[in-house]
Write a protein that holds these residues in place. Structure first.
Motif, short mmCIF file in Angstrom:
data_model
loop_
_atom_site.label_atom_id
_atom_site.label_comp_id
_atom_site.label_asym_id
_atom_site.label_seq_id
_atom_site.Cartn_x
_atom_site.Cartn_y
_atom_site.Cartn_z
N ALA A 162 37.65 33.66 40.41
CA ALA A 162 38.69 34.23 40.25
C ALA A 162 39.80 34.47 38.74
O ALA A 162 39.69 35.86 38.82
CB ALA A 162 39.28 34.26 41.84
N LEU A 163 40.43 33.57 37.96
CA LEU A 163 40.99 33.90 37.04
C LEU A 163 40.14 34.48 36.99
O LEU A 163 41.58 36.03 35.62
CB LEU A 163 41.21 32.21 37.16
N MET A 164 38.98 34.64 35.37
CA MET A 164 38.69 35.13 34.88
C MET A 164 37.61 36.41 34.94
O MET A 164 38.52 37.74 34.01
CB MET A 164 37.00 34.79 34.02
N ALA A 165 38.18 36.55 36.16
CA ALA A 165 37.97 38.06 36.58
C ALA A 165 39.64 39.03 36.65
O ALA A 165 39.05 39.95 36.32
CB ALA A 165 37.40 38.08 38.10
N GLU A 166 40.26 38.62 37.38
CA GLU A 166 41.30 38.99 37.33
C GLU A 166 42.03 39.13 36.00
O GLU A 166 42.50 40.06 35.21
CB GLU A 166 42.62 37.67 37.64
N ALA A 167 41.61 37.88 34.62
CA ALA A 167 42.52 38.74 33.85
C ALA A 167 41.54 39.63 32.85
O ALA A 167 42.25 39.88 31.81
CB ALA A 167 41.89 37.35 32.69
N ARG A 168 40.34 40.01 33.08
CA ARG A 168 39.17 40.91 32.28
C ARG A 168 39.87 42.11 32.96
O ARG A 168 39.52 43.14 32.19
CB ARG A 168 37.58 40.37 32.95
N ALA A 169 40.11 42.15 34.39
CA ALA A 169 40.83 43.08 34.91
C ALA A 169 42.05 43.87 34.38
O ALA A 169 42.40 44.94 34.35
CB ALA A 169 41.44 42.64 36.38
#
Length: 89
Positions: A57-64
């Motif tokens: 989830a944190l990886m997706a947020e960072a990429r967003a």
């Protein structure tokens, strides 16, 4: 010239040193049977996958947010990156 004899059983050389345990770096076996060398607990957790959904989830947020984190970045580092990105914007 004759060699001098030193009386007694004296060993002037020390071949042993006290052992101090160092946990890292160490080899970690992955699910597919291969292994990787990790240097700290965060890398170990990322390699083994103990952080699971939170890290994803944190990886997706960072990429967003437009960040490009390394695929082995741990949850703590991702949190720091996201906080810094939010502070700057």
């Amino acid at each position: 010239m004759k060699a001098e004899f030193i009386a007694g059983n004296v060993n002037m050389r020390n071949f042993t040193a006290p052992y101090t345990f160092v946990e890292y770096p160490k080899h970690v076996t992955l699910a597919d049977g291969s292994y990787v060398v990790v240097n700290n607990a965060e890398e170990e957790a990322a390699a083994v996958g103990e952080e699971g959904d939170l890290r994803d989830a944190l990886m997706a947020e960072a990429r967003a947010l437009g960040l490009d984190p390394h695929h082995r970045t741990g949850a703590e580092k991702l949190k720091q990156m996201i906080e810094q990105s939010k502070e700057q914007s």
